[in-house]
Design a protein around this motif. Structure first.
Motif, mmCIF file in Angstrom:
data_model
loop_
_atom_site.group_PDB
_atom_site.id
_atom_site.type_symbol
_atom_site.label_atom_id
_atom_site.label_comp_id
_atom_site.label_asym_id
_atom_site.label_seq_id
_atom_site.Cartn_x
_atom_site.Cartn_y
_atom_site.Cartn_z
ATOM 1 N N ASP A 95 0.890 -1.051 0.125
ATOM 2 C CA ASP A 95 0.046 -0.036 0.048
ATOM 3 C C ASP A 95 0.963 1.361 0.134
ATOM 4 O OD1 ASP A 95 -2.140 -1.687 -0.048
ATOM 5 O OD2 ASP A 95 -2.161 -1.992 2.057
ATOM 6 N N ASP A 96 0.825 2.045 1.033
ATOM 7 C CA ASP A 96 1.759 3.400 0.934
ATOM 8 C C ASP A 96 2.695 3.389 1.814
ATOM 9 O OD1 ASP A 96 0.175 3.466 3.206
ATOM 10 O OD2 ASP A 96 -0.694 5.158 3.070
ATOM 11 N N THR A 97 3.181 2.079 2.211
ATOM 12 C CA THR A 97 4.553 1.874 3.042
ATOM 13 C C THR A 97 5.363 1.182 2.191
ATOM 14 O OG1 THR A 97 2.555 1.193 4.780
ATOM 15 C CG2 THR A 97 5.079 1.653 5.525
ATOM 16 N N SER A 98 6.746 1.749 2.385
ATOM 17 C CA SER A 98 7.748 0.918 1.745
ATOM 18 C C SER A 98 8.928 0.530 2.580
ATOM 19 C CB SER A 98 7.896 1.272 0.315
ATOM 20 O OG SER A 98 8.742 2.701 0.519
ATOM 21 N N ALA A 99 9.702 -0.528 2.426
ATOM 22 C CA ALA A 99 10.849 -0.670 3.100
ATOM 23 C C ALA A 99 12.033 -1.225 2.137
ATOM 24 C CB ALA A 99 10.742 -1.718 4.230
ATOM 25 N N ARG A 100 13.308 -1.017 2.445
ATOM 26 C CA ARG A 100 14.556 -1.381 1.275
ATOM 27 C C ARG A 100 14.924 -2.739 1.977
ATOM 28 N NH1 ARG A 100 19.961 -1.065 0.753
ATOM 29 N NH2 ARG A 100 20.556 -1.068 -1.523
ATOM 30 N N VAL A 101 14.969 -3.706 1.325
ATOM 31 C CA VAL A 101 15.708 -4.976 1.782
ATOM 32 C C VAL A 101 17.060 -5.006 1.306
ATOM 33 C CG1 VAL A 101 15.601 -7.399 1.889
ATOM 34 C CG2 VAL A 101 13.353 -6.311 1.586
ATOM 35 N N PRO A 102 18.024 -4.841 2.177
ATOM 36 C CA PRO A 102 19.542 -4.636 1.647
ATOM 37 C C PRO A 102 20.191 -6.157 1.748
ATOM 38 C CG PRO A 102 19.487 -3.946 4.007
ATOM 39 C CD PRO A 102 17.846 -4.532 3.734
ATOM 40 N N PHE A 103 19.465 -6.589 0.869
ATOM 41 C CA PHE A 103 19.850 -8.459 0.675
ATOM 42 C C PHE A 103 21.364 -8.431 0.519
ATOM 43 C CE2 PHE A 103 18.038 -7.320 -3.461
ATOM 44 C CZ PHE A 103 19.297 -7.630 -4.293
ATOM 45 N N GLY A 104 21.942 -7.475 -0.257
ATOM 46 C CA GLY A 104 23.398 -7.612 -0.668
ATOM 47 C C GLY A 104 24.318 -7.347 0.998
ATOM 48 N N ASP A 105 24.001 -6.522 1.716
ATOM 49 C CA ASP A 105 24.736 -6.408 2.931
ATOM 50 C C ASP A 105 24.524 -7.397 3.803
ATOM 51 O OD1 ASP A 105 25.561 -3.900 1.889
ATOM 52 O OD2 ASP A 105 23.930 -2.593 3.089
ATOM 53 N N ILE A 106 23.139 -7.957 3.806
ATOM 54 C CA ILE A 106 22.809 -9.020 4.697
ATOM 55 C C ILE A 106 23.554 -10.554 4.193
ATOM 56 C CG2 ILE A 106 20.815 -10.527 5.456
ATOM 57 C CD1 ILE A 106 19.013 -7.918 5.169
ATOM 58 N N THR A 107 23.428 -10.853 3.011
ATOM 59 C CA THR A 107 23.924 -11.960 2.539
ATOM 60 C C THR A 107 25.551 -11.835 2.085
ATOM 61 O OG1 THR A 107 23.496 -11.783 0.284
ATOM 62 C CG2 THR A 107 21.719 -12.754 1.858
ATOM 63 N N GLY A 108 25.876 -10.681 1.752
ATOM 64 C CA GLY A 108 27.308 -10.624 1.177
ATOM 65 C C GLY A 108 27.382 -10.816 -0.371
ATOM 66 N N GLU A 109 26.193 -11.143 -0.867
ATOM 67 C CA GLU A 109 25.837 -11.357 -2.118
ATOM 68 C C GLU A 109 25.149 -10.640 -3.078
ATOM 69 O OE1 GLU A 109 26.654 -15.133 -3.905
ATOM 70 O OE2 GLU A 109 27.179 -15.972 -1.595
ATOM 71 N N PRO A 110 25.441 -10.200 -4.279
ATOM 72 C CA PRO A 110 24.390 -9.408 -5.034
ATOM 73 C C PRO A 110 23.684 -10.257 -5.946
ATOM 74 C CG PRO A 110 26.407 -9.216 -6.048
ATOM 75 C CD PRO A 110 26.594 -10.000 -4.954
ATOM 76 N N VAL A 111 22.850 -9.575 -6.609
ATOM 77 C CA VAL A 111 22.051 -10.565 -7.657
ATOM 78 C C VAL A 111 22.318 -9.596 -8.991
ATOM 79 C CG1 VAL A 111 20.094 -11.441 -6.387
ATOM 80 C CG2 VAL A 111 19.830 -9.368 -7.699
ATOM 81 N N TYR A 112 22.210 -10.278 -10.107
ATOM 82 C CA TYR A 112 22.655 -9.510 -11.348
ATOM 83 C C TYR A 112 21.432 -9.498 -12.250
ATOM 84 C CZ TYR A 112 27.218 -10.698 -9.735
ATOM 85 O OH TYR A 112 28.410 -10.899 -9.016
ATOM 86 N N MET A 113 21.348 -8.168 -12.926
ATOM 87 C CA MET A 113 20.126 -8.016 -14.095
ATOM 88 C C MET A 113 20.915 -8.157 -15.470
ATOM 89 S SD MET A 113 17.588 -7.423 -12.051
ATOM 90 C CE MET A 113 16.488 -7.518 -13.481
ATOM 91 N N TYR A 114 20.571 -9.447 -16.001
ATOM 92 C CA TYR A 114 20.744 -9.655 -17.381
ATOM 93 C C TYR A 114 20.009 -10.486 -17.977
ATOM 94 C CZ TYR A 114 24.663 -11.133 -20.657
ATOM 95 O OH TYR A 114 25.479 -11.354 -21.741
ATOM 96 N N PRO A 115 19.209 -10.139 -19.183
ATOM 97 C CA PRO A 115 18.361 -10.796 -19.819
ATOM 98 C C PRO A 115 18.509 -11.868 -20.288
ATOM 99 C CG PRO A 115 18.882 -8.629 -20.939
ATOM 100 C CD PRO A 115 20.093 -8.789 -19.905
ATOM 101 N N GLN A 116 17.520 -12.978 -19.971
ATOM 102 C CA GLN A 116 17.807 -14.293 -20.189
ATOM 103 C C GLN A 116 18.175 -14.677 -21.626
ATOM 104 O OE1 GLN A 116 14.749 -16.996 -18.776
ATOM 105 N NE2 GLN A 116 14.778 -18.144 -20.688
#
Ligand code: FAD
Ligand code: DHB
Length: 411
Positions: free
Chosen positions: A106-127
Motif C-alpha cells: 500500500d503506501d508503506t515501503s521498506a528497502r531490503v538490503p540483501f547484498g549487505d545481509i548475505t554478502g552477495e548481490p544479484v545480477y540483472m542480465y536478460p535471459q
C-alpha cells in the motif's frame, strides 16, 4: 561442486565433426538434449568442456530463441556456474549488480538490503543474452534449430529421440536424453503414466509484462502490492524498463497501453515517482502457476528446468533453477563418463527435487505476500500485512527472505 572443466581426457569420446550431415538416417551421440533454453544449453556447454558429444534438438529457430524476452534476474550461484563454463564474461561485464530491493505494501515501503545481509548481490542480465552467450560458445553444427523432438524412447541400457526436421523424421540414438524442453515439451509427455505424478498450484491470475523504451524510475527493483494488486518495476539497462502487473486470468489482450501506464502509476506510487511513458516494444502474459514432478528421471531420461518444475515468476527462480539443475546433471554425467560412477545420476532426481521445493516454497510465499488472489478475504489482507511487517521488522525473518532471494538458501 567440482568444476565441470576437466583437463583429463574422458574415457569415451567421439569425433567432433558434424553430428548429422544428413537428416534421414539413424544417428548417434552420447547425450541428446531436447530444448535450447538456458537449461539445455548449459548441459550442452558442460558436455563440450569434458569432451562428451552432445546434440541439442530445438523446435524453434535460432532467431526466435535468441530474442525471446523472459527473465532478467540472475542469482550469484547461476553466474558462478556460467562463469565456470567459460560463458560468464559478457554477463560479468554488462550486468547491473543489485544489492537491494524495495518491498512496498500500500503506501508503506521498506528497502531490503540483501547484498549487505548475505554478502552477495544479484545480477540483472536478460535471459536471451544468456541464451546467446551459450549458443555463441557452441559448435553451431551441434544445435539443430527448427527441429522438433516427437518421440522419446528410453530403455535401461540405451535411449533414442525421434525428431522432425522440415517434415523429415530421423532417429538419434544416445546414451542419455536430457529433457530440457520446458513445460509443454515432449519429454514430460513421454513419461509413462505411473511416472507422471506431480504437484500443482494455480493461483488463478496472470502477469502482464511489458518492455518499454523508458529509463527505469529507480536503480533497484520495486515489488509492490496495493489493494488493486501486484506491480513490479524492473529494468533492462539504463534506457529500458521491464514492468509487470497482476491482471485477471486471460485479460492481457484487453489492456490498452494507456490503461497499463495508469495502473502502473497507481500501484507503484507513492514509493516511486511517476514513470515517464515510452513505447511498449514487447508484451508477455504469464499464468501464475506452480508445477513439480515427483521424480524428474525415468531410466536414461533426465528432466531439467521448466520440464521438471515450473514456478510462478514472483521470486525469479525459474531460470536459476534451470541452470542449477543443468550443472547438477552435468556433474553426474561427468562422473559417469569419467569413471563409470553412477551415484551422481542415481541421486540427481532427489537432489534436484529438494532444491526445487525450496524455490517453490519461496515463490509461493512471494506470491501470497505480493498479490491479491481470487477468493482473498480481509483475513488474507491482514495476514499479508503481518507477514510484510515481520520481514521488515525482524532480523531473522529478513535474513531468511534475503537468503532465499539471492539463492543462498538452496546451497
Ligand atoms: P525454456 O527456456 O522454456 O526452454 C525450453 C526450450 O525447449 C524452448 O526453446 C522450446 O522452444 C524448446 N522445446 C519445447 N518443446 C520442444 C520439442 N518437442 N522439441 C524440441 N524443442 C522443444 N526466471 C528467473 O530465474 N528469473 C526471472 O527474473 C524470471 N522472470 C520471468 C519472467 C517471465 C515473464 C517469464 C515467462 C519467466 C520468467 N522466469 C524467470 C522463468 C524462466 O524464464 C524459465 O524458468 C526458464 O526459461 C526455464 O528455462 P528452460 O531452459 O528450462 O526452459
Ligand atoms: C524480473 C522478473 C521477475 O519475475 C522478478 O521477480 C524480478 C525481475 C525481470 O524480468 O526483470
Amino acid at each position: 561442486m567440482p568444476s565441470t572443466r576437466s583437463s583429463s581426457a574422458p574415457k569415451k569420446q567421439q569425433s567432433g565433426t558434424s553430428p548429422f550431415p544428413r537428416l534421414d538416417a539413424e544417428r548417434k551421440t552420447q547425450v541428446c538434449i531436447i530444448g535450447a533454453g538456458p537449461a539445455g544449453l548449459t548441459v550442452h556447454q558442460a558436455m563440450a568442456q569434458i569432451g562428451v558429444t552432445s546434440v541439442v534438438i530445438e523446435a524453434r529457430s535460432r532467431q526466435y530463441v535468441q530474442n525471446r524476452v523472459r527473465a532478467g534476474l540472475v542469482e550469484p550461484g547461476t553466474v558462478r556456474i556460467l562463469d565456470d563454463l567459460g560463458v560468464g564474461q559478457k554477463l560479468l561485464r554488462d550486468a547491473a549488480c543489485h544489492k537491494g530491493l524495495l518491498l512496498q505494501l500500500d503506501d508503506t515501503s521498506a528497502r531490503v538490503p540483501f547484498g549487505d545481509i548475505t554478502g552477495e548481490p544479484v545480477y540483472m542480465y536478460p535471459q536471451q543474452h544468456i541464451v546467446r552467450d551459450l549458443i555463441s560458445a557452441s559448435d553451431p553444427q551441434r544445435i539443430l534449430f527448427d527441429t522438433e523432438a516427437v518421440n522419446v524412447e528410453t530403455g535401461s541400457l540405451d535411449a533414442a529421440v525421434t525428431v522432425n526436421h522440415a517434415g523429415r523424421h530421423f532417429r538419434v540414438k544416445c546414451d542419455f536424453i536430457v529433457g530440457a524442453d520446458g513445460a509443454h515439451g515432449a519429454s514430460r509427455r513421454s513419461l509413462p503414466d505411473e511416472r507422471k505424478k506431480s504437484y500443482e498450484r494455480d493461483y488463478g491470475i496472470d502477469w502482464l509484462g511489458i518492455l518499454a523504451e523508458t529509463a527505469p524510475l529507480a536503480d533497484e527493483l520495486i515489488y509492490s502490492c496495493s489493494a488493486r494488486g501486484f506491480a513490479l518495476h524492473s529494468m533492462r539497462g539504463e534506457s529500458q524498463s521491464r514492468l509487470y502487473l497482476q491482471v485477471p486470468r486471460g485479460s492481457s489482450p484487453s489492456w490498452t497501453d494507456d490503461r497499463i501506464w495508469q495502473e502502473l502509476d497507481y500501484r507503484l506510487s507513492p514509493g516511486a515517482a511517476r514513470i515517464r511513458r515510452g513505447d511498449i516494444t514487447e508484451r508477455t502474459a504469464v499464468k501464475l502457476k506452480a508445477f513439480q514432478l515427483e521424480n524428474p528421471q525415468y531410466r536414461r531420461l533426465f528432466l531439467i528446468g521448466d520440464a521438471a518444475h515450473t514456478v510462478p515468476p514472483s521470486a525469479a527462480k525459474g531460470l536459476n533453477l534451470a541452470v542449477e539443475d543443468a550443472a547438477c546433471l552435468a556433474q553426474a554425467l561427468w562422473a559417469w563418463y569419467q569413471d563409470h560412477e553412477r551415484g551422481g545420476l542415481d541421486r540427481y532426481a532427489s537432489k534436484a527435487a529438494q532444491r526445487a521445493w525450496l524455490a517453490q516454497m519461496f515463490s509461493a510465499e512471494m506470491t501470497r505476500l505480493l498479490h491479491v488472489l481470487p477468493g482473498d478475504t480481509q483475513f488474507d489482507t491482514k495476514t499479508r500485512t503481518a507477514r510484510w511487517q515481520r520481514i521488515v521488522d525482524n532480523p531473522i525473518a529478513l535474513r531468511d527472505f534475503a537468503d532465499h532471494y539471492v539463492g543462498i538458501a538452496r546451497r
